[in-house]
Scaffold this motif. Structure first.
Motif, PDB file in Angstrom:
ATOM      1  N   LYS A  65       0.844  -1.200   0.000  1.00 34.71           N
ATOM      2  CA  LYS A  65       0.000   0.000   0.000  1.00 34.71           C
ATOM      3  C   LYS A  65       0.875   1.244   0.000  1.00 34.71           C
ATOM      4  N   LYS A  68      -0.588   6.723   2.584  1.00 31.22           N
ATOM      5  CA  LYS A  68      -1.868   7.436   2.715  1.00 31.22           C
ATOM      6  C   LYS A  68      -3.077   6.485   2.672  1.00 31.22           C
ATOM      7  N   GLU A  69      -2.864   5.235   2.260  1.00 30.43           N
ATOM      8  CA  GLU A  69      -3.951   4.243   2.207  1.00 30.43           C
ATOM      9  C   GLU A  69      -4.068   3.434   3.493  1.00 30.43           C
ATOM     10  N   THR A  71      -4.883   2.316   7.248  1.00 32.99           N
ATOM     11  CA  THR A  71      -6.002   2.591   8.144  1.00 32.99           C
ATOM     12  C   THR A  71      -5.581   2.340   9.588  1.00 32.99           C
ATOM     13  N   ASP A  72      -6.406   2.819  10.510  1.00 36.26           N
ATOM     14  CA  ASP A  72      -6.129   2.545  11.928  1.00 36.26           C
ATOM     15  C   ASP A  72      -6.183   1.043  12.204  1.00 36.26           C
ATOM     16  N   GLU A  73      -7.003   0.330  11.457  1.00 42.26           N
ATOM     17  CA  GLU A  73      -7.079  -1.124  11.616  1.00 42.26           C
ATOM     18  C   GLU A  73      -5.753  -1.766  11.228  1.00 42.26           C
ATOM     19  N   ASP A  74      -5.128  -1.277  10.153  1.00 45.02           N
ATOM     20  CA  ASP A  74      -3.801  -1.756   9.764  1.00 45.02           C
ATOM     21  C   ASP A  74      -2.809  -1.528  10.904  1.00 45.02           C
ATOM     22  N   SER A  82      -2.774   3.818  16.326  1.00 49.66           N
ATOM     23  CA  SER A  82      -3.276   4.623  15.207  1.00 49.66           C
ATOM     24  C   SER A  82      -2.235   4.671  14.090  1.00 49.66           C
ATOM     25  N   VAL A  83      -2.677   5.125  12.916  1.00 49.30           N
ATOM     26  CA  VAL A  83      -1.754   5.282  11.787  1.00 49.30           C
ATOM     27  C   VAL A  83      -0.680   6.318  12.147  1.00 49.30           C
TER      28      VAL A  83
END
Length: 227
Positions: A65, A68-69, A71-74, A82-83
């Motif tokens: 990725k 900028k793509e 996510t907080d889930e990532d 958090s990102v």
């Protein structure tokens, strides 16, 4: 550390900060995010953290990725809240400013063997011969002879004492020699605290769990047949 411009290939080892060890063993950290394009060469790898091996993992998925793509889930799967926190960590690790267009690789993994729960009854504590060899070459290389390293390199590649013995000596009569080297390395890994020696209690508990599981399966089969 400059931003990687070419793909980076991971061999058999993944390094993480010691802070992440417990999260990995608890199943809360299931990915590692690396800057640039990172390609694991193998499906199974060893994760290290805090100066020692932590677990053997199976690579489940690789995703590329742009920053900028993310996510907080990532970020949470990688052990961050958090990102923003993730990016801050990446900038500290790689010592560079990261932009939204930079590429990252998300390596998803699953723990298949914990190195804090080894098997005392097994000659190699439940480790594959190849894994003993890989750990020895990583942590003990300077203390081993050229002949020992030659044997370990073959074992790491083939994961078969029988095959390595025949390849090196043309006979199976020297399997004892290969086993001797592996056991020596295992003792050294334990004595230096690189691996933790399992207690007999841990082994008994594991055996009891396995026996209970087998008994449960047996009962289920009996019930099914009775129906």
């Amino acid at each position: 550390m400059p931003k990687p411009k070419k793909p980076v290939y991971l061999r058999r080892h993944i390094m993480v900060k010691g802070d992440f060890v417990d999260l990995i063993l608890q199943g809360k950290k299931t990915t590692t995010i690396r800057l640039g394009r990172v390609i694991p060469r193998y499906d199974e790898m060893i994760i290290h953290g805090g100066g020692r091996p932590v677990a053997k993992v199976k690579i489940k998925n690789i995703t590329v990725k742009r920053v900028k793509e993310l996510t907080d889930e990532d970020a949470k799967k990688d052990g961050f809240s958090s990102v923003k926190e993730l990016i801050k960590n990446l900038e500290e690790v790689y010592e560079t400013k990261i932009s939204g267009d930079d590429i990252v690789t998300i390596i998803e993994f699953e723990v298949i063997q914990r190195f804090d729960k080894l098997v005392p009854e097994d000659p190699y504590l439940g480790l594959q011969p190849a894994d003993v060899a890989r750990l020895a070459m990583r942590y003990l290389r300077s203390e081993l002879s050229k002949e020992e390293l030659k044997v370990l390199e073959k074992v790491a590649k083939r994961n078969s004492i029988r095959a390595v013995t025949f390849e090196l000596f043309g006979t199976l009569n020297k399997r004892w020699y290969v086993r001797k080297i592996l056991r020596k390395c295992l003792r050294m890994l334990l004595s230096r605290g690189i691996l933790r020696r399992p207690s007999a209690t841990e082994g008994s508990s594991k055996k009891a769990e396995e026996h209970e599981s087998e008994s449960k399966n047996s009962r289920e089969i009996e019930v099914t047949h009775g129906q």
